[in-house]
Structures are given as C-alpha cells and as structure tokens.
Design a protein around this motif. Structure first.
Motif: not given
Length: 227
Positions: A25-30, A32-38, A49-57, A70-72
């Motif tokens: 469980n996480v409290t943010s989609l931001e 470290g280093r723009g990466r959220v995994a598992e 909600l602004d996500l730029a140069e991020s990676h969700l996996m 806004h997703f970029d």
C-alpha cells in the motif's frame, strides 16, 4: 499469463498474481526517481494529480478520484485501474503496456501521442474525449464502454477491437483503421466514415453504415420534397 480475448483480438492482462509478487500500500504515486513498483494505491480524493517522466509498474490503482489530472511522459507497465474518476484528464507523450481500465470515468479526456500495447478498457465512460495520434502498437480492446461524441484524430487503431460500446456521434478524423474490429456495435450514428476503410464489420451492419452515411451527408429524401 492471463488474457482477455474477444473474437480474434487478445489482450495480455497485468501480471499481478505471479508467485513472489507482493503489492505494498502506498499513499502517493510519486515515487523516488520517478518510479513506483509493486504497489496498491486506493481511495484517494485529490484536487490535482500531476505525474511527469514517471514509471508505474506492477500495481493497482483503485477508487482514485481527481478534479484535474495531467500525465506527461508517463510509462505504465502491468497496472490495473479500477473504479477511478479522473476528471479533466490530459495525457501526453506516454506509453501504456499490459494495462486494464475497468469501471473508470475518463469523460472529456484528452490523450495526445499516447501508445497503447495490450490495453483493455472495460465498462468505462469515455464520452466527449479526444484521442489525437493514439496508437495501438499491440492489441487494444474497448468493451462495454461509452464513447459518445468521442473523436479519434489521426489515430492508428489497426490492432484494436471495439465491442458492445455506445458509439453515438463517435467520430474518426483521419488515421489508420485497417483491420479495426467494429462487430457487435450499433454503427448507425458514427461520423467520419471515410476514415474507416477496410475495418471489420458484420454484413448486418451494412444498413447501419448506410444510415450513418446518410446522416453525415445530410441528404434529403425525395419523398420529403415538396411537390
């Protein structure tokens, strides 16, 4: 590996039940280093909600509600979105792979230069959206979605299937649609028919396309002319 198949089109679903995979469980989609995994991100109600140069996996996003999104340059790999309401969504210059959007509200969304590869939209509301240069690099399925007055501009949906969707005043404005599977829909109110060359339909849908063409050309029937 789980898949969703409708007729000849098959989408590979997110791999979230593999042995050894635990979603925290996480409290943010931001991250470290723009990466959220598992991860599992749930029940957030956000103003922006602004996500730029991020990676969700490898994750789930559940019941997320936003007032502006806004997703970029966002990379999405093996993620399931369910029950989300992403208002005023603007999504640009991104790639989405092995993702599911289920029971989501994306009304009025603007997607521009987004590449989809094995993506399923199921029971989503996408009315009044504009998809510019949306590209299906792999299989894409829209199933039981509402696409009323949605516009596809210079899109490439050659690897896509649209099934049992509301296509009232849905418009295609240029692009590539060769092989797009439109069977299982009412096509009588489509717009931009000249872009839909070499799509796949059932023979019974020919009359629906004729009705759509007559409406698009704004023809006058002879029996309605004054004597």
């Amino acid at each position: 590996m789980d898949t969703r198949r409708i007729r000849r089109t098959s989408v590979t679903l997110p791999a979230l039940t593999e042995p050894g995979l635990y979603l925290s469980n996480v409290t943010s989609l931001e991250g470290g280093r723009g990466r959220v995994a598992e991860f599992h991100y749930a029940d957030a109600d956000l103003r922006d909600l602004d996500l730029a140069e991020s990676h969700l996996m490898h994750g789930r996003v559940t019941a997320l509600k936003t007032q502006r999104t806004h997703f970029d340059k966002l990379r999405v790999d093996s993620v399931e979105f369910s029950g989300c309401d992403l208002s005023s969504l603007r999504w640009t210059d991104s790639k989405v792979s092995r993702a599911v959007f289920r029971d989501c509200k994306l009304m009025g969304a603007v997607l521009e230069d987004v590449t989809l590869d094995n993506v399923l939209f199921e029971s989503c509301k996408l009315d009044y959206s504009t998809f510019t240069r949306l590209r299906a690099a792999g299989s894409v399925i829209f199933s039981k979605c509402s696409l009323r007055e949605t516009t596809f501009v210079a899109a490439d949906l050659s690897a896509a299937l649209i099934d049992d969707c509301d296509l009232r005043l849905t418009e295609s404005d240029g692009g590539k649609y060769i092989g797009l599977d439109l069977r299982g829909n009412d096509l009588s109110q489509l717009r931009g028919l000249s872009s839909l060359k070499k799509t796949a339909i059932d023979q019974a849908q020919t009359l629906q396309l004729a009705e759509a063409l007559a409406a698009e050309l704004d023809v006058t029937y002879g029996e309605n002319l004054p004597e």
